[in-house]
Design a protein around this motif. Structure first.
Motif, PDB file in Angstrom:
ATOM      1  N   THR A  80       4.847   6.797   4.007  1.00 24.95           N
ATOM      2  CA  THR A  80       3.568   6.481   3.157  1.00 24.95           C
ATOM      3  C   THR A  80       3.587   5.075   2.378  1.00 24.95           C
ATOM      4  O   THR A  80       2.771   5.002   1.508  1.00 24.95           O
ATOM      5  N   ARG A  81       4.262   3.996   2.792  1.00 17.38           N
ATOM      6  CA  ARG A  81       4.200   2.883   2.090  1.00 17.38           C
ATOM      7  C   ARG A  81       4.305   1.656   3.250  1.00 17.38           C
ATOM      8  O   ARG A  81       5.020   1.906   4.192  1.00 17.38           O
ATOM      9  N   VAL A 101       0.807  -1.295   0.083  1.00 13.54           N
ATOM     10  CA  VAL A 101       0.097   0.147  -0.032  1.00 13.54           C
ATOM     11  C   VAL A 101       0.868   1.172   0.154  1.00 13.54           C
ATOM     12  O   VAL A 101       1.689   1.360   0.815  1.00 13.54           O
ATOM     13  N   SER A 102       0.601   2.231  -0.906  1.00 13.62           N
ATOM     14  CA  SER A 102       1.589   3.206  -0.981  1.00 13.62           C
ATOM     15  C   SER A 102       0.804   4.668  -1.466  1.00 13.62           C
ATOM     16  O   SER A 102      -0.242   4.336  -2.293  1.00 13.62           O
ATOM     17  N   GLY A 103       0.774   5.620  -0.844  1.00 13.32           N
ATOM     18  CA  GLY A 103       0.367   6.992  -1.459  1.00 13.32           C
ATOM     19  C   GLY A 103       0.066   7.756  -0.171  1.00 13.32           C
ATOM     20  O   GLY A 103       0.441   7.602   0.964  1.00 13.32           O
ATOM     21  N   PRO A 104      -0.211   8.987  -0.707  1.00  9.40           N
ATOM     22  CA  PRO A 104      -0.140  10.204   0.541  1.00  9.40           C
ATOM     23  C   PRO A 104      -1.254   9.830   1.511  1.00  9.40           C
ATOM     24  O   PRO A 104      -1.059  10.276   2.764  1.00  9.40           O
TER      25      PRO A 104
END
Lengths: 740, 126
Positions: free
Chosen positions: A485-486, A436-439
């Motif tokens: 963020t990951r 899962v990655s993202g701001p």
């Protein structure tokens, strides 16, 4: 068709001529394919079915004779015996492709290549449509029409599955069979069958014709109505009466040819309700019903007489569908082709209306299990990259959670001790792995999980439950933070697919800025576990292994790995996640490096015992569909002071309610009871055992089990023995060994 | 059926716009499994304009290039779904009951599946 030759009938060779079907060859030899009954030679009835080359219920009139073909007639009474099932090793995939399947796409399928069917096909082709024209005379027997529509056909080359836009049923009409005393004798043929036999040069002997006579067949027409047929085994005479029922006449003969009318062949059309299927030609016509039967066999397939029908009728089964079910008429080989007109006439005479034909369902023709299963595959089970390594090590492989996994390598107790006292490898490649990655990754996971996520530091991990909106456990696993963020999420092997979809659904629902990548089948994982696990890893490139619940990226034996320190076994454990194409290399290197440490692999059987000693739940085994954290005794894994997460509302609403269900730990002396065993208290069943294991270390049985009655008893009976409730973990309750 | 072999490459999950704009070296076959998910066969690096993109080395797929004739002779009978006619195209579904993908071009076809299914698929295709 082959040339002249011989087939084998009941162990005796009989000759056939070029063009003969098996039924014609048998009748040419003066025999009957069964033991009597009207022969139609059109594939309609079941009066010529026999075992052909080992396949029972084969319509011999539709089977071309060929040299050496073996025909065994069914018993005169009862069904042909079932053959003994071949022993199959369930751990190996069944062989595929025994019956070839042809898959065809067509705008139109026309069933029946008579005048009407040929005209429909020609017309459609003229409109530029692709047409598949099927003809039973070419051995193309349609066994069913399914939704789609999909037409399933048995052909001389195997099965055909035809996906069509439209279907035309042009199957024509079948000749009526006589229903009267003596209709089970040998020597009865329909008019068309008589024509076929005469053309084939079969001597019918002294023949009489009742009703419409056959064309070109030497026979004596007999007027009036058929009353009965006389003879012992074979026809010797036919008895008719005048149309007013008087003036009984007996005519000696060897063959009775019946031309009693026709009935539309509608079975395929009737099974295609709500599908784009039309019926044309004689199959669409309404033919007059025969006279209501008064005596004789109505359903030769199920051997149902008129007297049987009368008895059922008088007991109140006065609807066609009920009559069918009560008398078992119309459910046999011919699926009502022979009996249905007579049944309708039977009811029409006793009621005010002619009933519609009964429902038809596939298969309309007898097919073998292999033919039915042709083209259908069993579930595909995945293999880890280490599959062949396990097999080479003597593993007993079995299917778990969609994967082939090693159950044991010959001695699960030895494997258990390798974990508890030395070092062992386990193949955990099957665990779900999602990046899962993202701001918005932190916010997303905070909403998704009942545990805190934002306070997990980079390089750390946390165990987490995955709940549904009802607050019920659907999976569990680890949350590992790789960067601000990951994250990497892990799931159970069996639940990974569902969990991934669950996570994706919420990501889409909330519209948060996260990317998701499923790595379950891209990364393998080896669990290095046991008190000597750290020493082994030091030898192979990891001098400072991560501490408990830490994780690092490092090379192990030269293979890039994501090393996760956690524990399911209760001992020091490192999960090494790595690329699947390096897995064999890593496994072998670890095994070689740990040889002097007594390294050994462990299978699932040992693992299930090891984790049970620690009281770890296996989702789906120890949990039920509505298991809440409270019921599981895992409220410690839920942070109710978070503002929101999936399932929070339900948990808050039910928190104050009494709950009579609890997963508890139990112990008792001796062997482990069977999983699923009932739990007794005060002579009542109060729950069941979900997991059990005879602990080699503790010397007694340990269990997890559900209690479903309050107050929860401290002492219960399991397997006729006394057991006591003990709060798990049963082994190393302080957790010192896993954290060592 | 000849053996299926590992297809090394890069797996990228990123915004569709970033994937659309990503420069690939000549000859790289890029399969878009989804608008935000690509598998670049043979690629070892990519410059992707998405700070949160997930870029991972991928060795979890195996595959084999087939001619169109081999597709017709060996695979079509095991496929119950219509093949796309507008080429090139990526098609995904069950082949002989095994989850698999086809990358179809005018002159050849790449059959690929997860390595975990390779043995099962090979067994079933014979």
């Amino acid at each position: 068709m082959s040339g002249d030759g011989r087939i084998v009938l009941d162990g005796r060779p009989i000759p056939y001529r070029s063009g003969d079907s098996v039924a014609v060859a048998v009748m040419r030899a003066g025999e009957h394919p069964q033991h009597g009954g009207t022969v139609c030679l059109a594939g309609d009835c079941g009066n010529c079915v026999a075992e052909v080359d080992g396949i029972a219920y084969t319509r011999t009139c539709q089977t071309p004779a060929r040299p050496g073909l073996v025909v065994q007639r069914h018993p005169a009474a009862g069904a042909p015996p079932l053959r003994a099932a071949r022993q199959i090793d369930v751990t190996t995939a069944p062989p595929a492709g025994r019956i070839p399947v042809q898959r065809i796409e067509a705008d139109l399928v026309v069933i029946g290549a008579g005048e009407s069917g040929t005209a429909a096909a020609t017309n459609a082709r003229g409109q530029g449509r692709s047409v598949t024209l099927l003809d039973a005379r070419d051995g193309e027997e349609v066994v069913g029409i399914y939704a789609g529509p999909t037409v399933i056909v048995r052909t001389p080359k195997g099965m055909a599955h035809i996906h069509a836009r439209d279907v035309v049923v042009a199957t024509g009409a079948a000749e009526l069979h006589p229903v009267c005393p003596g209709n089970g004798l040998i020597g009865l043929v329909t008019a068309r069958a008589a024509e076929q036999l005469h053309t084939a040069g079969v001597d019918l002997g002294v023949s009489v014709a009742i009703g419409s006579p056959p064309s070109g067949v030497p026979c004596t027409p007999v007027g009036g109505s058929l009353r009965r047929i006389e003879g012992v085994g074979r026809v010797s005479a036919v008895v008719t009466v005048d149309d007013d029922g008087e003036g009984e006449r007996t005519t000696a003969c060897e063959t009775v040819i019946v031309g009693l009318g026709r009935a539309a062949r509608t079975v395929l059309w009737r099974m295609a309700d709500d599908l784009p299927v039309t019926v044309v030609g004689p199959a669409a016509q309404s033919f007059p019903l025969p006279e209501a039967p008064t005596a004789g066999t109505v359903c030769p397939c199920s051997r149902v007489d008129v007297d049987d029908l009368v008895g059922v009728w008088e007991r109140g089964f006065q609807d066609l569908e009920l009559l069918k079910r009560a008398a078992l008429v119309g459910i046999g080989t011919c699926q009502g082709s022979a009996c249905l007109p007579h049944l309708r006439a039977f009811i029409a005479e006793r009621s005010t209306a002619i009933p519609e034909p009964f429902t038809a369902r596939p298969a309309s023709r007898q097919i073998t299990i292999a033919e039915a299963a042709a083209g259908v595959h069993v579930d595909a089970f995945r293999r880890t990259a280490l599959h062949d390594e396990h097999v080479a090590l003597g593993a007993q492989m079995d299917r778990f959670g969609g994967w082939w996994r090693p159950w044991h390598y010959g001695d699960h107790v030895a494997e258990y001790w390798a974990v508890r006292e030395g070092v062992s490898l386990g193949d955990v490649s099957t665990l779900g792995k999602l990046v899962v990655s993202g701001p918005d990754a932190v916010e997303f996971l905070e909403r998704l999980y009942p545990t805190g996520v934002g306070d997990i530091r980079v390089g750390r991990s946390r165990y987490a439950l995955l709940l549904n909106d009802g607050g019920h456990l659907i999976d569990d696993g680890m949350i590992l933070r790789e960067a601000e963020t990951r994250f990497v999420l892990t799931f159970t092997s069996a639940g990974a697919g569902h969990a991934e979809m669950w996570v994706r659904d919420w990501a889409e629902t909330w519209g948060l800025r996260v990317h998701l990548l499923d790595r379950t089948m891209s990364l393998a994982a080896i669990n290095v576990t046991g008190p000597l696990a750290g020493r082994l890893l030091e030898r192979v490139g990891l001098p400072s292994p991560p501490r408990f619940l830490q994780h690092v990226h490092a090379e192990v034996c030269g293979v890039p790995c994501h090393v996760m320190r956690l524990s399911f076994t209760g001992e020091v454990s490192f999960e090494l996640h790595h690329a699947v194409d390096r897995s064999v290399e890593l496994w072998r290197a670890l095994m070689a490096a740990g040889r002097d440490l007594g390294i050994a692999p462990h299978g699932l059987q040992a693992l299930q015992g090891l984790r049970l000693e620690k009281g770890h739940v296996i989702v789906g085994m120890d949990s039920e569909l509505d298991s809440t954290p409270r019921r599981l005794g895992m409220e410690w894994a839920v942070k109710m002071d978070k503002p929101d997460f999936v399932g929070r509302t339900a948990l808050a609403r039910t928190a104050g309610l009494p709950d009579p269900r609890r997963l508890v730990g139990l112990t008792m002396p001796g062997s482990a009871p069977t999983e699923g065993s009932p739990i007794w208290s005060d002579r009542q069943i109060v729950g069941h055992v979900s997991s059990s294991f005879a602990s080699p270390l503790l010397g007694h049985a340990v269990m997890l089990g559900w209690l479903k009655r309050t107050p929860f008893p401290d002492e219960v009976m399991v397997d006729g023995r006394s057991a006591v409730a003990v709060a798990p973990p049963f082994y190393d309750p302080e957790g010192g060994r896993a954290r060592a | 059926m000849p053996a299926l072999e590992t297809l090394p490459g890069l797996r990228i999950v990123a915004s569709p716009e970033a994937l659309d704009a990503a420069p690939w070296s000549a000859g790289t076959v890029v399969l878009r499994f989804a608008p935000d998910d690509a598998f670049a066969i043979g690629a070892t690096a990519v410059d992707i304009a998405d700070d949160h993109a997930i870029v991972a080395e991928e060795s979890g797929f195996v595959g084999r290039w087939l001619t169109r004739e081999e597709l017709d002779d060996r695979l079509v009978t095991h496929i119950e779904w219509p093949l796309p006619t507008a080429l090139p195209a990526l098609a995904q579904g069950l082949i002989a009951g095994v989850p698999a993908k086809l990358w179809l071009t005018t002159d050849r076809v790449l059959l690929l599946c997860a390595a975990a299914y390779a043995a099962e698929l090979a067994d079933r295709l014979g």
